[in-house]
Scaffold this motif. Structure first.
Motif, mmCIF file in Angstrom:
data_model
loop_
_atom_site.group_PDB
_atom_site.id
_atom_site.type_symbol
_atom_site.label_atom_id
_atom_site.label_comp_id
_atom_site.label_asym_id
_atom_site.label_seq_id
_atom_site.Cartn_x
_atom_site.Cartn_y
_atom_site.Cartn_z
ATOM 1 N N TYR A 2 -4.334 -0.998 -3.182
ATOM 2 C CA TYR A 2 -3.305 -1.953 -2.783
ATOM 3 C C TYR A 2 -2.913 -2.785 -3.991
ATOM 4 N N ASP A 43 -9.886 -8.376 4.726
ATOM 5 C CA ASP A 43 -9.710 -6.919 4.806
ATOM 6 C C ASP A 43 -9.693 -6.263 3.429
ATOM 7 N N LEU A 44 -9.385 -7.054 2.395
ATOM 8 C CA LEU A 44 -9.243 -6.499 1.047
ATOM 9 C C LEU A 44 -10.557 -6.460 0.276
ATOM 10 N N THR A 66 0.848 -1.190 0.000
ATOM 11 C CA THR A 66 0.000 0.000 0.000
ATOM 12 C C THR A 66 0.881 1.236 0.000
ATOM 13 N N PHE A 123 -4.772 -3.980 6.205
ATOM 14 C CA PHE A 123 -4.893 -5.003 5.181
ATOM 15 C C PHE A 123 -4.065 -6.218 5.606
#
Length: 272
Positions: free
Chosen positions: A185, A137-138, A124, A132
């Motif tokens: 990301y 989380d993504l 990131t 993340f």
């Protein structure tokens, strides 16, 4: 009880077996090897000698082969799919950096343990507030991955099912998309990401935990005359020793530096 003549015949047969066993163990004195031309620092095309491949896996295989007493030549055979086909058919003997894939078990013998392991990290922009640390989380966030980044089959399925990823042609494009804010990301190998971040002078950071750890294996073709138990056993032994001694990590570090130096040259940066 054997007669003297029978005893002599048995002894002669036993003597004849000795050289035949020796020949069986040593009949393969040269391996023709190929692999991915775009997987630095593990394996990539040598810009100074484009017919050959270089990288950490190449160095480790050469070191093992020297100790075993065989010669190896690492040749460029085209893109990754072409290299796989060359080995499947037996035109070349061995792949030097292939991930373990159930589909290939019908044509290749994988040597365990892997030559090296790649850690797939979440990268990131520095200071990114959203944690993340896991695949969950993504979800719902825009990401990117290079078409040249290899992951395990299970992780590939998870990506397709859960994530929104834009697939880029190469690592440079993938990292530029993150730098320019086109994605939140990206997924890339730890070492490849380190090199790209330094090359682009970008303020990027990897999240602490890898999401995937694909192993990169040696794999002998079923159709290779060199594919025999003795050689597979020797390669497995040497890969174990190289890993335990730290030589594998040293080879990765050394080749990462070589690749970073090549990336500084405009002619090579565009090919990664």
């Amino acid at each position: 009880m054997l007669s003297p003549r029978g005893t002599l015949a048995s002894l002669a047969g036993a003597i004849l077996l000795v050289p035949s066993l020796t020949m069986a163990a040593g009949k393969c004195d040269r391996l023709i090897v190929t692999g991915s031309p775009d997987a630095p620092p593990y394996l990539w095309r040598d810009p100074q000698d484009p017919k050959h491949l270089m990288g950490a896996n190449a160095d480790l295989l050469k070191e093992a082969a020297t100790q075993i007493g065989i010669k190896v030549e690492l040749l460029f055979a085209g893109k990754r799919s072409q290299a796989l086909e060359e080995v499947r058919t037996g035109r070349m003997d061995l792949l030097a950096d292939t991930p373990l894939n159930d589909a290939e078990l019908e044509s290749l013998d994988f040597v365990h343990p892997p030559v090296s392991q790649n850690e797939i990290m979440v990268w990131t922009r520095a200071g990114h507030a959203q944690p993340f640390n896991a695949l969950a989380d993504l979800q719902g966030h825009a990401g990117a991955i290079s078409e040249k980044t290899r992951v395990t089959p299970a992780f590939e399925r998870a990506i397709k099912e859960h994530l929104t990823l834009e697939r880029k042609t190469n690592l440079t494009q993938t990292f530029q998309a993150l730098v320019q804010g086109q994605v939140e990301y990206l997924l890339a190998g730890r070492y490849a990401g380190m090199a790209m971040t330094q090359t682009l002078a970008a303020d990027l950071a990897a999240q602490p935990l890898p999401l995937d750890r694909p192993g990169l294996y040696l794999a002998l073709s079923f159709n290779s005359a060199c594919n025999e138990p003795w050689l597979r056993g020797q390669l497995a032994k040497k890969m174990t020793e190289l890993s335990a001694s730290g030589r594998s990590s040293e080879a990765v570090t050394r080749n990462l530096d070589l690749w970073k130096a090549q990336l500084q040259q405009p002619s090579s940066a565009t090919h990664q």
